[in-house]
Scaffold this active site. Structure first.
Site, mmCIF file in Angstrom:
data_model
loop_
_atom_site.group_PDB
_atom_site.id
_atom_site.type_symbol
_atom_site.label_atom_id
_atom_site.label_comp_id
_atom_site.label_asym_id
_atom_site.label_seq_id
_atom_site.Cartn_x
_atom_site.Cartn_y
_atom_site.Cartn_z
ATOM 1 N N GLU A 110 -6.130 2.261 -9.691
ATOM 2 C CA GLU A 110 -5.577 2.376 -8.334
ATOM 3 C C GLU A 110 -4.350 3.281 -8.292
ATOM 4 O OE1 GLU A 110 -7.414 1.390 -6.115
ATOM 5 O OE2 GLU A 110 -8.441 -0.440 -6.717
ATOM 6 N N HIS A 134 -0.268 -4.489 -6.159
ATOM 7 C CA HIS A 134 -1.607 -4.835 -5.668
ATOM 8 C C HIS A 134 -2.038 -6.145 -6.315
ATOM 9 C CE1 HIS A 134 -5.773 -4.703 -4.614
ATOM 10 N NE2 HIS A 134 -6.186 -4.443 -5.838
ATOM 11 N N HIS A 136 -4.782 -9.888 -5.865
ATOM 12 C CA HIS A 136 -6.024 -10.446 -5.302
ATOM 13 C C HIS A 136 -5.812 -11.916 -4.921
ATOM 14 C CE1 HIS A 136 -8.759 -7.494 -7.848
ATOM 15 N NE2 HIS A 136 -8.014 -6.861 -6.971
ATOM 16 N N GLU A 164 8.780 -18.392 9.233
ATOM 17 C CA GLU A 164 9.543 -17.299 8.615
ATOM 18 C C GLU A 164 8.823 -15.945 8.640
ATOM 19 O OE1 GLU A 164 12.740 -17.615 6.482
ATOM 20 O OE2 GLU A 164 12.808 -19.032 8.148
ATOM 21 N N HIS A 205 -10.979 -7.865 -0.548
ATOM 22 C CA HIS A 205 -10.430 -7.410 -1.838
ATOM 23 C C HIS A 205 -9.044 -7.996 -2.148
ATOM 24 C CE1 HIS A 205 -10.119 -3.827 -4.832
ATOM 25 N NE2 HIS A 205 -9.226 -4.737 -5.120
#
Ligand code: 13P
Ligand code: ZN
Length: 265
Positions: A110, A134, A136, A164, A205
């Site tokens: 990525e 990133h 998952h 919040e 994803h």
């Protein structure tokens, strides 16, 4: 030392259950002080790799990045095998590996999205943004099966799911509908959104989060994931009331933040 903080964040994400197998990746744009601190370990490894896109805005920048196919769970055990330092070359289209990525490892698949996100966030934060992450997380990903892929729908649901949230991400969140991961195209689409929102969800994803430091970035993803979990729990129990738009406006006033008016009714 920045490497210790980076390693800690990798393992924190694993402990949250956000990094099954090699899932997820992290990149950090180093400061001048970080370069000095790491000077003794960095060297020309002779590994020069093409990027396949234009990252001229990042030429001369150093990044600490997780390895492709490497497990966040293993990062503390052997940082030099699972993460590494790269420098974007002066041509803006390639990079050199200066430390780590031992045993044939290379930066995350990525990397296009990470670097495009760095360029986007650098420009809108006056260079303050240094971390792109990133992950998952299960609840964020589950949410993408029950909502239309629209920024407004996600932003409202998340703001309504924990008081919040509207203070932590008053601009809302972006969402990219399903695309092939690891591609330059998903990087381009994500970077367009991350200019507006610090967090962008990838349908079916996971999520990309950004921030000035590790705490801010991890905290942002953690907050989105918690809100997604609360929403899904409330939805399965049956939602009978929620935070109103007037209450969101009151929050904005009380905390001095500008809640994205495009998403308020
Ligand atoms: P990498 O192992 O290449 O970092 O890929 C993991 C991932 O989450 C892809 O989206
Ligand atoms: Zn992923």
């Amino acid at each position: 030392m920045f490497i210790d903080d980076f390693v800690r964040m990798c393992f924190d994400g694993f402990e949250q259950g956000w990094h099954e197998r090699n899932g997820g990746n992290l990149s950090y744009r180093m400061t001048d002080k970080d370069r000095e601190d790491a000077a003794s370990i960095m060297k020309d490894t002779g590994r020069h790799i093409d990027l396949g896109f234009d990252a001229t805005e990042l030429k001369g920048e150093y990044f600490l990045v997780t390895g492709s196919g490497r497990y966040m769970r293993n990062v503390p055990l052997a940082p030099e095998k699972n993460i590494g330092i790269v420098k974007i070359a002066d041509d803006g289209h390639s990079y050199d590996i200066l430390w780590g990525f031992e045993d044939g490892a290379k930066p995350t698949s990525e990397l296009p999205t990470h670097l495009m996100n760095h360029m986007a966030r650098m420009s809108v934060t006056d260079g303050k943004c240094r971390v792109i992450y990133h992950a998952h997380p299960a609840n964020i990903t589950a949410l993408t099966y029950v909502l239309p892929p629209e920024d407004k729908a996600y932003s409202r649901i998340l703001w309504q799911s924990e008081t919040e949230c509207a203070v932590v991400f008053p601009e809302g969140v972006g969402v990219v509908d399903w695309m092939v991961p690891g591609s330059i195209d998903i990087g381009i689409e994500t970077a367009k959104l991350i200019k507006k929102y610090r967090a962008v969800i990838w349908t079916f994803h996971g999520i990309f989060g950004s921030g000035a430091d590790f705490d801010e970035t991890f905290g942002l993803v953690h907050t989105v994931e918690k809100a997604a979990e609360i929403y899904l729990k409330a939805r399965s129990a049956g939602i009978i009331r929620t935070i109103t738009d007037d209450q969101l406006r009151l929050l904005g006033d009380a905390f001095g933040v500008e809640i994205n008016k495009d998403f308020l009714d």
